[in-house]
Design a protein around this motif. Structure first.
Motif, PDB file in Angstrom:
ATOM      1  N   ALA A  71      27.076   8.982 -26.128  1.00 47.58           N
ATOM      2  CA  ALA A  71      27.113   7.901 -26.675  1.00 47.58           C
ATOM      3  C   ALA A  71      28.663   7.435 -26.571  1.00 47.58           C
ATOM      4  N   GLY A  72      28.941   6.185 -26.736  1.00 45.03           N
ATOM      5  CA  GLY A  72      30.319   5.695 -26.661  1.00 45.03           C
ATOM      6  C   GLY A  72      30.923   5.158 -25.278  1.00 45.03           C
ATOM      7  N   THR A  73      31.630   4.135 -25.101  1.00 46.55           N
ATOM      8  CA  THR A  73      31.814   3.613 -24.027  1.00 46.55           C
ATOM      9  C   THR A  73      33.029   4.320 -23.207  1.00 46.55           C
ATOM     10  N   LYS A  74      32.989   4.666 -22.034  1.00 48.49           N
ATOM     11  CA  LYS A  74      34.017   5.189 -21.033  1.00 48.49           C
ATOM     12  C   LYS A  74      34.258   3.958 -19.998  1.00 48.49           C
ATOM     13  N   TYR A  75      35.583   3.597 -19.992  1.00 47.83           N
ATOM     14  CA  TYR A  75      35.921   2.443 -18.914  1.00 47.83           C
ATOM     15  C   TYR A  75      36.125   3.094 -17.829  1.00 47.83           C
ATOM     16  N   VAL A 107      22.790   9.782 -19.088  1.00 46.17           N
ATOM     17  CA  VAL A 107      23.906   9.518 -19.786  1.00 46.17           C
ATOM     18  C   VAL A 107      24.962   9.827 -19.269  1.00 46.17           C
ATOM     19  N   THR A 108      26.296   8.959 -19.673  1.00 45.57           N
ATOM     20  CA  THR A 108      27.644   9.365 -18.989  1.00 45.57           C
ATOM     21  C   THR A 108      28.336   9.805 -20.227  1.00 45.57           C
ATOM     22  N   GLY A 109      28.672  11.178 -19.874  1.00 47.49           N
ATOM     23  CA  GLY A 109      29.619  11.849 -20.980  1.00 47.49           C
ATOM     24  C   GLY A 109      30.788  11.847 -20.458  1.00 47.49           C
ATOM     25  N   GLN A 144      29.309   3.429 -29.847  1.00 48.88           N
ATOM     26  CA  GLN A 144      30.507   2.401 -29.445  1.00 48.88           C
ATOM     27  C   GLN A 144      30.352   1.227 -30.620  1.00 48.88           C
ATOM     28  N   ASP A 145      29.157   0.691 -30.604  1.00 52.04           N
ATOM     29  CA  ASP A 145      28.873  -0.158 -31.451  1.00 52.04           C
ATOM     30  C   ASP A 145      27.660   0.251 -32.678  1.00 52.04           C
ATOM     31  N   GLY A 146      26.629  -0.416 -32.222  1.00 52.95           N
ATOM     32  CA  GLY A 146      25.495  -0.017 -33.434  1.00 52.95           C
ATOM     33  C   GLY A 146      24.894   1.095 -32.868  1.00 52.95           C
ATOM     34  N   GLY A 147      25.169   1.674 -31.893  1.00 51.30           N
ATOM     35  CA  GLY A 147      24.334   2.847 -31.391  1.00 51.30           C
ATOM     36  C   GLY A 147      22.912   2.606 -30.728  1.00 51.30           C
ATOM     37  N   ALA A 148      22.825   1.398 -30.496  1.00 46.70           N
ATOM     38  CA  ALA A 148      21.395   0.867 -30.000  1.00 46.70           C
ATOM     39  C   ALA A 148      21.111   1.329 -28.692  1.00 46.70           C
ATOM     40  N   ALA A 149      22.093   1.551 -27.604  1.00 48.25           N
ATOM     41  CA  ALA A 149      21.870   1.950 -26.472  1.00 48.25           C
ATOM     42  C   ALA A 149      21.259   3.450 -26.515  1.00 48.25           C
ATOM     43  N   THR A 150      22.043   4.443 -27.258  1.00 49.74           N
ATOM     44  CA  THR A 150      21.560   5.711 -27.625  1.00 49.74           C
ATOM     45  C   THR A 150      20.087   5.826 -28.138  1.00 49.74           C
ATOM     46  N   SER A 151      19.877   5.062 -29.308  1.00 50.46           N
ATOM     47  CA  SER A 151      18.759   5.316 -30.088  1.00 50.46           C
ATOM     48  C   SER A 151      17.731   4.807 -29.042  1.00 50.46           C
ATOM     49  N   SER A 189      28.334  -5.566 -26.816  1.00 46.01           N
ATOM     50  CA  SER A 189      29.279  -5.563 -28.172  1.00 46.01           C
ATOM     51  C   SER A 189      29.556  -7.131 -28.680  1.00 46.01           C
ATOM     52  N   ILE A 190      29.616  -7.820 -27.799  1.00 47.17           N
ATOM     53  CA  ILE A 190      30.212  -9.279 -28.278  1.00 47.17           C
ATOM     54  C   ILE A 190      28.647 -10.301 -28.625  1.00 47.17           C
ATOM     55  N   GLY A 191      28.869 -10.783 -29.822  1.00 42.67           N
ATOM     56  CA  GLY A 191      27.683 -11.586 -30.211  1.00 42.67           C
ATOM     57  C   GLY A 191      26.966 -11.001 -31.565  1.00 42.67           C
TER      58      GLY A 191
HETATM   59  C1  LIG Z   1      32.763  -0.205 -18.318  1.00 37.47           C
HETATM   60  C2  LIG Z   1      32.014  -0.899 -19.554  1.00 37.47           C
HETATM   61  C3  LIG Z   1      32.739  -2.341 -20.111  1.00 37.47           C
HETATM   62  C4  LIG Z   1      31.961  -2.963 -21.067  1.00 37.47           C
HETATM   63  N1  LIG Z   1      32.476  -4.094 -21.420  1.00 37.47           N
HETATM   64  C5  LIG Z   1      32.033  -4.940 -22.315  1.00 37.47           C
HETATM   65  C6  LIG Z   1      32.463  -6.234 -22.665  1.00 37.47           C
HETATM   66  O1  LIG Z   1      33.392  -6.826 -21.861  1.00 37.47           O
HETATM   67  N2  LIG Z   1      31.966  -6.786 -23.589  1.00 37.47           N
HETATM   68  C7  LIG Z   1      30.937  -6.204 -24.491  1.00 37.47           C
HETATM   69  O2  LIG Z   1      30.393  -6.919 -25.422  1.00 37.47           O
HETATM   70  N3  LIG Z   1      30.494  -5.227 -24.242  1.00 37.47           N
HETATM   71  C8  LIG Z   1      31.130  -4.440 -23.087  1.00 37.47           C
HETATM   72  N4  LIG Z   1      30.645  -3.224 -23.017  1.00 37.47           N
HETATM   73  C9  LIG Z   1      29.396  -2.562 -23.614  1.00 37.47           C
HETATM   74  C10 LIG Z   1      29.828  -1.669 -24.845  1.00 37.47           C
HETATM   75  O3  LIG Z   1      31.102  -1.283 -24.941  1.00 37.47           O
HETATM   76  C11 LIG Z   1      28.717  -0.916 -25.480  1.00 37.47           C
HETATM   77  O4  LIG Z   1      28.423  -0.014 -24.331  1.00 37.47           O
HETATM   78  C12 LIG Z   1      27.479  -1.538 -25.898  1.00 37.47           C
HETATM   79  O5  LIG Z   1      27.854  -2.304 -26.730  1.00 37.47           O
HETATM   80  C13 LIG Z   1      26.577  -0.663 -26.460  1.00 37.47           C
HETATM   81  O6  LIG Z   1      26.856   0.011 -27.557  1.00 37.47           O
HETATM   82  P1  LIG Z   1      26.009   1.030 -28.532  1.00 37.47           P
HETATM   83  O7  LIG Z   1      26.840   1.467 -29.595  1.00 37.47           O
HETATM   84  O8  LIG Z   1      24.564   0.394 -28.455  1.00 37.47           O
HETATM   85  O9  LIG Z   1      25.932   2.049 -27.392  1.00 37.47           O
HETATM   86  P2  LIG Z   1      25.940   3.702 -27.474  1.00 37.47           P
HETATM   87  O10 LIG Z   1      24.942   4.151 -28.323  1.00 37.47           O
HETATM   88  O11 LIG Z   1      27.640   4.079 -27.699  1.00 37.47           O
HETATM   89  O12 LIG Z   1      25.681   4.172 -25.930  1.00 37.47           O
HETATM   90  C14 LIG Z   1      26.611   3.831 -24.857  1.00 37.47           C
HETATM   91  C15 LIG Z   1      25.681   4.261 -23.835  1.00 37.47           C
HETATM   92  O13 LIG Z   1      26.586   3.902 -22.351  1.00 37.47           O
HETATM   93  C16 LIG Z   1      26.817   4.956 -21.496  1.00 37.47           C
HETATM   94  N5  LIG Z   1      28.042   4.768 -20.957  1.00 37.47           N
HETATM   95  C17 LIG Z   1      29.233   5.127 -21.360  1.00 37.47           C
HETATM   96  N6  LIG Z   1      30.333   4.633 -20.429  1.00 37.47           N
HETATM   97  C18 LIG Z   1      29.759   4.217 -19.262  1.00 37.47           C
HETATM   98  C19 LIG Z   1      29.858   4.010 -18.086  1.00 37.47           C
HETATM   99  N7  LIG Z   1      31.303   4.010 -17.442  1.00 37.47           N
HETATM  100  N8  LIG Z   1      29.110   4.041 -17.140  1.00 37.47           N
HETATM  101  C20 LIG Z   1      27.726   4.067 -17.416  1.00 37.47           C
HETATM  102  N9  LIG Z   1      27.192   4.254 -18.630  1.00 37.47           N
HETATM  103  C21 LIG Z   1      28.144   4.309 -19.554  1.00 37.47           C
HETATM  104  C22 LIG Z   1      26.722   6.121 -22.211  1.00 37.47           C
HETATM  105  O14 LIG Z   1      26.077   7.183 -21.752  1.00 37.47           O
HETATM  106  C23 LIG Z   1      25.781   5.812 -23.421  1.00 37.47           C
HETATM  107  O15 LIG Z   1      24.385   6.220 -23.277  1.00 37.47           O
HETATM  108  C24 LIG Z   1      31.127  -2.398 -21.651  1.00 37.47           C
HETATM  109  C25 LIG Z   1      30.678  -0.985 -21.377  1.00 37.47           C
HETATM  110  C26 LIG Z   1      30.947  -0.408 -20.414  1.00 37.47           C
HETATM  111  C27 LIG Z   1      30.338   1.049 -20.002  1.00 37.47           C
END
Ligand SMILES: Cc1cc2nc3c(=O)[nH]c(=O)nc-3n(C[C@H](O)[C@H](O)[C@H](O)COP(=O)(O)OP(=O)(O)OC[C@H]3O[C@@H](n4cnc5c(N)ncnc54)[C@H](O)[C@@H]3O)c2cc1C
Length: 372
Positions: free
Chosen positions: A168-172, A144-146, A121-128, A302-304
């Motif tokens: 990886a990637g956000t699901k709303y 993880v949530t696929g 979704q952003d920098g992939g920190a959560a997945t890494s 994401s924000i910040g």
């Molecule tokens: C419903 C939702 C709302 C969000 N709202 C905001 C916001 O308002 N402002 C903001 O700054 N950031 C928000 N985020 C966080 C942002 O979208 C990214 O998830 C976060 O920045 C991490 O990015 P990443 O690239 O490190 O994560 P990635 O490496 O892409 O990993 C994302 C992880 O999140 C998990 N995931 C995805 N969807 C869901 C879900 N529905 N429930 C549980 N786990 C899930 C995946 O399994 C994956 O492991 C939100 C995330 C979610 C799930």
């Protein structure tokens, strides 16, 4: 089965039980469908839109007939409980900032793995961080949530790099990650879990009230900033009815700066102001005070931070050890370029609407959670 996991021994001697959970949370419209209540109880279920119907729950107020002494009420993140008390148990310290929560340090983080960055979704920190947790001895699997082609979500516990990266990637859409906690822990006692504030708080409550009697159970909790999340049917209504798109054509969604951005397979980007679907925001999200998932070991958002990076708030020593291991072993790069004021500002936007809804609830005699 792992020794010590045959029975989850109940520690709770008094609980309100399901009847009260139904009255305070479910019927009063503030269940977020996190699944914590159902994680260890066969009698509580979770429907797609997040409501939690009990089948044959025989626990009534004050009566300890329930096999696990009313865990459903005692782990719910939407009932009244002391945030300070839980912080003492988790961090041994209390927050100085209401919105950011207790934390040690914040960073901007980016994955060094091209495959992760492609899906992230952003920098992939959560997945890494999940990959580092599993590979560097912190956890035996990651939850993880696929999603499928129609963006219907499901959560899996996996140690497979492809599956973790594929998540990886956000699901709303609300995901059942915590619902399966009991089932997962019986097989894999050391789990890394990623989730939104309500999922993390529910899991922490379960951990502290319930799992402390199971020595082998060990959780690493990675929280996500979350402004709001939708039952799948509402997400579908937003994408299909209000944006006129097909779920199957969507490749990415992002809610940022007051807008929902949707990318489709034809390479186009579509937008809709969040206020145009504010009527579909669940009341549990409107009244939520935990934008930054303050009971996690590490929160990602994401924000910040700059585009392509993830804002990472490290809260516990476990979280710091994981971050350091991920950095040292080459999973991630880290920068100090992080703007916590921006995080506070976004989280603060929720305040006005929340205050209005809470005061309406009070007038109507509806349950209002107290976290003091
Ligand atoms: C419903 C939702 C709302 C969000 N709202 C905001 C916001 O308002 N402002 C903001 O700054 N950031 C928000 N985020 C966080 C942002 O979208 C990214 O998830 C976060 O920045 C991490 O990015 P990443 O690239 O490190 O994560 P990635 O490496 O892409 O990993 C994302 C992880 O999140 C998990 N995931 C995805 N969807 C869901 C879900 N529905 N429930 C549980 N786990 C899930 C995946 O399994 C994956 O492991 C939100 C995330 C979610 C799930």
């Amino acid at each position: 089965m792992e020794e010590g996991l045959e029975n989850f021994v109940p520690l709770i001697k008094r609980s309100r039980g399901y009847e009260e959970l139904e009255k305070d949370v479910i019927d009063s419209g503030i269940c977020s469908g996190c699944g914590a209540c159902a994680a260890f109880c066969d009698r509580v279920g979770l429907t797609e839109d997040g409501s939690v119907p009990a089948s044959e729950c025989n626990m009534t107020l004050g009566a300890v007939k329930c096999n696990i002494d009313g865990i459903c009420y005692d782990c719910c993140p939407h009932v009244s409980y002391s945030w300070g008390g839980l912080e003492d148990e988790v961090f041994g310290a209390r927050r100085e900032d209401e919105l950011l929560g207790q934390y040690l340090k914040a960073f901007a983080v980016r994955s060094k793995d091209k495959e992760v960055l492609k899906n992230a979704q952003d920098g992939g920190a959560a997945t890494s961080l999940l990959l580092a947790a599993v590979n560097e001895g912190f956890s035996d699997a990651a939850v993880v949530t696929g999603r499928d082609d129609s963006w219907s979500v499901d959560s899996t516990a996996s140690k497979d790099k492809k599956e973790i990266t594929g998540g990886a990637g956000t699901k709303y859409a609300r995901a059942p990650g915590i619902l399966k906690l009991g089932e997962n822990l019986r097989k894999i006692p050391r789990l890394a879990i990623v989730g939104t504030g309500c999922q993390i708080a529910g899991t922490r409550r379960l951990e502290k009230k319930f799992l402390s009697s199971v020595p082998k159970a060990e959780l690493t909790l990675i929280g996500l900033f979350c402004y709001e999340n939708f039952p799948y049917t509402r997400l579908k209504e937003i994408i299909e009815d209000r944006l006129g798109l097909k779920m199957e054509d969507v490749t990415k969604t992002d809610i940022t700066k007051g807008k929902l951005h949707v990318w489709t397979k034809d390479g186009k980007k579509h937008e809709k102001a969040v206020k145009e679907f504010a009527d579909l925001a669940p009341e549990s999200c409107v009244i939520c005070r935990d934008f930054t998932a303050t009971f996690s070991d590490i929160t990602c958002g994401s924000i910040g931070s700059d585009e392509g990076w993830t804002t990472v708030i490290v809260r516990s020593q476990r979280g710091m050890d994981l971050l350091n291991a991920a950095k040292e072993k080459g999973y991630i790069e880290i920068s100090d370029k992080v703007d916590l004021e921006a995080v506070k500002k976004t989280g603060g936007f929720k305040g006005k609407k929340r205050a209005k809804v809470l005061s309406e609830r009070e007038k109507e005699g509806k349950f209002v959670p107290d976290y003091s």
